[in-house]
Enzyme design. Structure first.
Site, PDB file in Angstrom:
ATOM      1  N   ASN A   1      -2.309  11.803   0.542  1.00 28.80           N
ATOM      2  CA  ASN A   1      -1.140  12.037  -0.309  1.00 28.80           C
ATOM      3  C   ASN A   1      -1.277  11.246  -1.603  1.00 28.80           C
ATOM      4  OD1 ASN A   1       0.307  13.522   1.695  1.00 28.80           O
ATOM      5  ND2 ASN A   1       0.774  11.597   2.718  1.00 28.80           N
TER       6      ASN A   1
ATOM      7  N   ARG B   1       0.870  -1.194   0.000  1.00 29.99           N
ATOM      8  CA  ARG B   1       0.000   0.000   0.000  1.00 29.99           C
ATOM      9  C   ARG B   1       0.897   1.231   0.000  1.00 29.99           C
ATOM     10  NH1 ARG B   1      -1.713   3.579   4.133  1.00 29.99           N
ATOM     11  NH2 ARG B   1       0.260   4.140   3.214  1.00 29.99           N
TER      12      ARG B   1
ATOM     13  N   ASP C   1       4.725   3.965  11.032  1.00 27.83           N
ATOM     14  CA  ASP C   1       4.639   5.401  10.781  1.00 27.83           C
ATOM     15  C   ASP C   1       3.274   5.811  10.239  1.00 27.83           C
ATOM     16  OD1 ASP C   1       5.846   8.003  10.717  1.00 27.83           O
ATOM     17  OD2 ASP C   1       5.723   7.839   8.548  1.00 27.83           O
TER      18      ASP C   1
ATOM     19  N   ASP D   1       3.933   1.598   5.022  1.00 25.68           N
ATOM     20  CA  ASP D   1       3.103   1.312   3.846  1.00 25.68           C
ATOM     21  C   ASP D   1       2.732  -0.165   3.678  1.00 25.68           C
ATOM     22  OD1 ASP D   1       3.081   3.977   3.457  1.00 25.68           O
ATOM     23  OD2 ASP D   1       4.125   4.005   1.543  1.00 25.68           O
TER      24      ASP D   1
ATOM     25  N   LYS E   1      12.486   7.655   3.142  1.00 25.01           N
ATOM     26  CA  LYS E   1      12.261   7.911   4.581  1.00 25.01           C
ATOM     27  C   LYS E   1      13.591   7.978   5.320  1.00 25.01           C
ATOM     28  CE  LYS E   1       7.994   8.298   5.707  1.00 25.01           C
ATOM     29  NZ  LYS E   1       6.722   8.017   6.288  1.00 25.01           N
TER      30      LYS E   1
HETATM   31  P1  NAD Z   1      -6.686   2.848   4.026  1.00 22.59           P
HETATM   32  O1  NAD Z   1      -6.819   2.228   2.690  1.00 22.59           O
HETATM   33  O2  NAD Z   1      -6.334   2.027   5.197  1.00 22.59           O
HETATM   34  O3  NAD Z   1      -8.079   3.593   4.365  1.00 22.59           O
HETATM   35  C1  NAD Z   1      -8.809   4.391   3.489  1.00 22.59           C
HETATM   36  C2  NAD Z   1     -10.176   4.654   4.114  1.00 22.59           C
HETATM   37  O4  NAD Z   1     -10.825   5.666   3.349  1.00 22.59           O
HETATM   38  C3  NAD Z   1     -11.127   3.467   4.152  1.00 22.59           C
HETATM   39  O5  NAD Z   1     -11.811   3.452   5.384  1.00 22.59           O
HETATM   40  C4  NAD Z   1     -12.141   3.779   3.032  1.00 22.59           C
HETATM   41  O6  NAD Z   1     -13.440   3.271   3.297  1.00 22.59           O
HETATM   42  C5  NAD Z   1     -12.163   5.272   3.080  1.00 22.59           C
HETATM   43  N1  NAD Z   1     -12.580   5.893   1.834  1.00 22.59           N
HETATM   44  C6  NAD Z   1     -12.020   5.765   0.613  1.00 22.59           C
HETATM   45  N2  NAD Z   1     -12.691   6.511  -0.278  1.00 22.59           N
HETATM   46  C7  NAD Z   1     -13.667   7.139   0.400  1.00 22.59           C
HETATM   47  C8  NAD Z   1     -14.693   8.041   0.037  1.00 22.59           C
HETATM   48  N3  NAD Z   1     -14.825   8.441  -1.227  1.00 22.59           N
HETATM   49  N4  NAD Z   1     -15.533   8.470   0.991  1.00 22.59           N
HETATM   50  C9  NAD Z   1     -15.403   8.058   2.255  1.00 22.59           C
HETATM   51  N5  NAD Z   1     -14.444   7.214   2.677  1.00 22.59           N
HETATM   52  C10 NAD Z   1     -13.589   6.756   1.748  1.00 22.59           C
HETATM   53  O7  NAD Z   1      -5.629   4.005   3.846  1.00 22.59           O
HETATM   54  P2  NAD Z   1      -4.811   4.793   4.994  1.00 22.59           P
HETATM   55  O8  NAD Z   1      -3.540   4.118   5.301  1.00 22.59           O
HETATM   56  O9  NAD Z   1      -5.698   5.082   6.128  1.00 22.59           O
HETATM   57  O10 NAD Z   1      -4.433   6.113   4.212  1.00 22.59           O
HETATM   58  C11 NAD Z   1      -5.454   6.963   3.728  1.00 22.59           C
HETATM   59  C12 NAD Z   1      -4.810   8.218   3.188  1.00 22.59           C
HETATM   60  O11 NAD Z   1      -4.146   8.891   4.235  1.00 22.59           O
HETATM   61  C13 NAD Z   1      -3.780   7.969   2.081  1.00 22.59           C
HETATM   62  O12 NAD Z   1      -4.100   8.740   0.958  1.00 22.59           O
HETATM   63  C14 NAD Z   1      -2.488   8.466   2.653  1.00 22.59           C
HETATM   64  O13 NAD Z   1      -1.738   9.179   1.686  1.00 22.59           O
HETATM   65  C15 NAD Z   1      -2.948   9.402   3.742  1.00 22.59           C
HETATM   66  N6  NAD Z   1      -1.918   9.487   4.780  1.00 22.59           N
HETATM   67  C16 NAD Z   1      -1.479  10.718   5.087  1.00 22.59           C
HETATM   68  C17 NAD Z   1      -0.496  10.875   6.002  1.00 22.59           C
HETATM   69  C18 NAD Z   1      -0.057  12.269   6.351  1.00 22.59           C
HETATM   70  O14 NAD Z   1      -0.526  13.205   5.821  1.00 22.59           O
HETATM   71  N7  NAD Z   1       0.823  12.481   7.262  1.00 22.59           N
HETATM   72  C19 NAD Z   1       0.080   9.761   6.591  1.00 22.59           C
HETATM   73  C20 NAD Z   1      -0.399   8.490   6.277  1.00 22.59           C
HETATM   74  C21 NAD Z   1      -1.415   8.372   5.366  1.00 22.59           C
END
Ligand code: NAD
Length: 537
Positions: A398, A147, A259, A237, A165
């Site tokens: 992101n 991921r 992380d 990831d 990283k």
């Molecule tokens: P994940 O796949 O575990 O979870 C995604 C979630 O979003 C799921 O619950 C899904 O149901 C929901 N979702 C997707 N599309 C949707 C929509 N249209 N409406 C409502 N809900 C929706 O992913 P994750 O690890 O939780 O990461 C999610 C995002 O967070 C990624 O894009 C990642 O880049 C970002 N992220 C940002 C940071 C940061 O800014 N520091 C750090 C880590 C992750």
């Protein structure tokens, strides 16, 4: 620097090489006369040349390639340039450019800068670790590539992430590059496009799953603990269920953290703490709604529960401050499609879509972690603005192209009232007479400092308290000027100092809580400063 190497060998050693910055005396002593043009440059002049070249490139991926080859050629110049130009270079060596670099990893590959483990290494991981050339590894970033950022399963192409990283560990917290080890647990990929690519460099099979997968990870952790017992392992990831399962399994057994779950949580909590200074709402009174209920959002919520508890709320009261909406609407106890990590936050409430949920719950803060761009629509921002004088909107997904809304949209649709932060950088925005500098909730504010504090104390584990400490320390680094610009994070230019402050506080807590495995130095801060790698020559 003392060395036995001479001539070409010096120029081809990334650690020793200073290229045209070798002095006349060094050129004589090392047998470099004739091998370099006449003029001796200072490191500052070399950096000027580098930055001019970098800016002339036509695309960020070309800039990534240039920086990566510099890292392999002259490590100290690379780190000097990253540190001195952190706002410009971090997006090139990490998000968002690293996403494209991962997609194209097998195409742009030049040199293997990390350690690759495949299912064929089963039973022999400890043995092959001896092939790694460095003895005192202290930080390992490991991914299985399933991921990568918001980009999905990229298989072994995800190696760009641990490499990026770890470059940030060295640049932001001064952990020596020789003490850093990027690891790809290459267990295959289910991405057909990648499997069909004849240039693909990874293990060209479907992912191993279940017991076989868990056994390989377990063997890896044991092998690391045997070979590098002081090393911190950062999981990066992994697919959400695996991320949680591995963290639960190893967090009390190994010096490790995730992380995406814990680093993101700490940086977001810091932004929320700082936002209270703008909204003038007490942290303990906040109601927070998440869009997205995956590893990032749940990790943030778990840490927020701790933060609310620290303010005197009970565990139940803390959880009731936190609401989730996912792809199927408000996460409520009545739903039957929830994952285990959703259950603690599934309150009894009628079903609702996102907009209805905002109107019913009236959150103070909206945090997007969906990976789905455009999900913070005009309606969403307007509803938040109708319930709040200063709505707090964090669009964390992101890279920039996946953010739930842009900075400009948040300011425009809220008529300049939003307190906005994002996961990837946005340019300054002017709305009316206001000039906003949106903050970036970049995990790089947190993990390098935590790593530095952990390895400096030879910590036995990393507990949740560590992330609370890091979040509070980061929030304290936000100046009144930052707040006046609407930013809930300090500028990245202060990152070395921020990492130092976090490391000092984390290390102090480790000594207080019995997590340290070495003697506390007389002057903790000074000993951490002395440890930090300085790439100047
Ligand atoms: P994940 O796949 O575990 O979870 C995604 C979630 O979003 C799921 O619950 C899904 O149901 C929901 N979702 C997707 N599309 C949707 C929509 N249209 N409406 C409502 N809900 C929706 O992913 P994750 O690890 O939780 O990461 C999610 C995002 O967070 C990624 O894009 C990642 O880049 C970002 N992220 C940002 C940071 C940061 O800014 N520091 C750090 C880590 C992750």
């Amino acid at each position: 620097m003392k060395t036995d190497k001479r001539n070409f060998a010096v120029l081809h050693d990334d650690q020793l090489n200073k290229s045209v910055a070798f002095s006349r005396e060094e050129r004589e002593e090392l047998g470099l006369r004739g091998l370099l043009p006449y003029t001796v440059s200072s490191q500052a002049l070399q950096m000027k040349r580098l930055m001019e070249n970098l800016r002339r490139k036509e695309s960020d991926i070309e800039r990534y390639i240039q920086l990566s080859s510099l890292q392999n050629r002259n490590e100290r110049l690379f780190y000097r340039a990253v540190i001195d130009n952190i706002e410009e270079i971090m997006p090139l060596i990490y998000t968002p450019t690293v996403g494209q670099a991962c997609r194209e990893f097998s195409q742009i590959f030049r040199k293997a800068n990390g350690f690759f483990i495949s299912p064929e290494d089963k039973g022999e991981i400890r043995k092959i670790l001896d092939n790694w050339p460095h003895e005192d590894v202290r930080v390992i970033v490991v991914t299985d590539g399933e991921r990568i950022l918001g980009l999905g399963d990229l298989g072994a192409n995800g190696m760009g992430i641990p490499i990026g990283k770890l470059a940030l560990y060295s640049a932001c917290a001064g952990i020596h590059p020789r003490q850093c080890m990027p690891v790809m647990l290459d267990v295959g990929t289910n991405n057909e496009e990648i499997l069909n690519d004849i240039l693909y460099l990874g293990y060209p099979h479907k992912r191993i799953k279940g017991q076989a997968y868990l056994e390989l990870v377990d063997e890896f952790i044991m092998a690391i603990q045997d070979k590098y017992p002081k090393a911190l392992i950062q999981f990066e990831d992994f697919l959400t269920p695996n991320a949680y399962a591995l963290l639960r399994k190893y967090k009390h057994r190994a010096l490790c953290f995730n992380d995406d779950i814990q680093g993101t949580a700490a940086v977001t909590l810091a932004g929320v703490y700082a936002s209270s200074r703008i909204t003038k709402k007490a942290f303990s009174k906040l109601k927070i709604m998440f869009l997205g209920a995956g590893s990032a959002a749940t990790g943030i919520a778990d840490l927020m529960v701790r933060a609310f508890e620290a303010e005197g709320l009970s565990n139940q009261e803390a959880k009731e401050r936190l609401w989730f909406v996912d792809i199927n609407g408000l996460v409520v106890a009545e739903r039957t499609d929830l994952m285990e990590h959703n259950l603690p936050y599934a309150h009894h409430h009628e079903a609702a879509n996102f907009l209805e949920a905002i109107d019913k719950i009236k959150p103070d803060i909206l945090i997007g972690a969906t990976g789905s761009p455009g999900t913070f629509t005009k309606d969403v921002i307007e509803r938040m603005s109708s319930h709040n004088q200063r709505p707090v909107i964090f669009a964390l997904s992101n890279p920039t192209s996946r953010a739930e809304c842009t900075a400009e949209e948040a300011y425009k649709w809220s008529r300049g009232r939003a307190v906005f932060a994002s996961g990837s950088p946005f340019e300054k925005v002017t709305y009316g007479n206001f000039h906003f500098k949106p903050g970036q909730g970049n995990n790089a504010y947190i993990f390098p400092g935590i790593g530095l504090g952990a390895i400096h104390t030879e910590a036995s584990m990393i507990n949740e308290e560590t992330f609370l400490i890091a979040a509070r320390t980061l929030a304290d680094q936000v100046s009144d000027d930052d707040i006046a610009n609407g930013a809930v994070y300090p500028p990245l230019t202060k990152i070395r100092n921020i990492s130092l402050e976090i490391a000092v506080n984390v290390a102090q807590a480790n000594y207080d809580n019995g997590l340290a495995r070495n003697e506390k130095p007389e002057d903790l801060r000074q000993s951490i400063i002395d440890y930090m790698f300085d790439p100047t020559y």
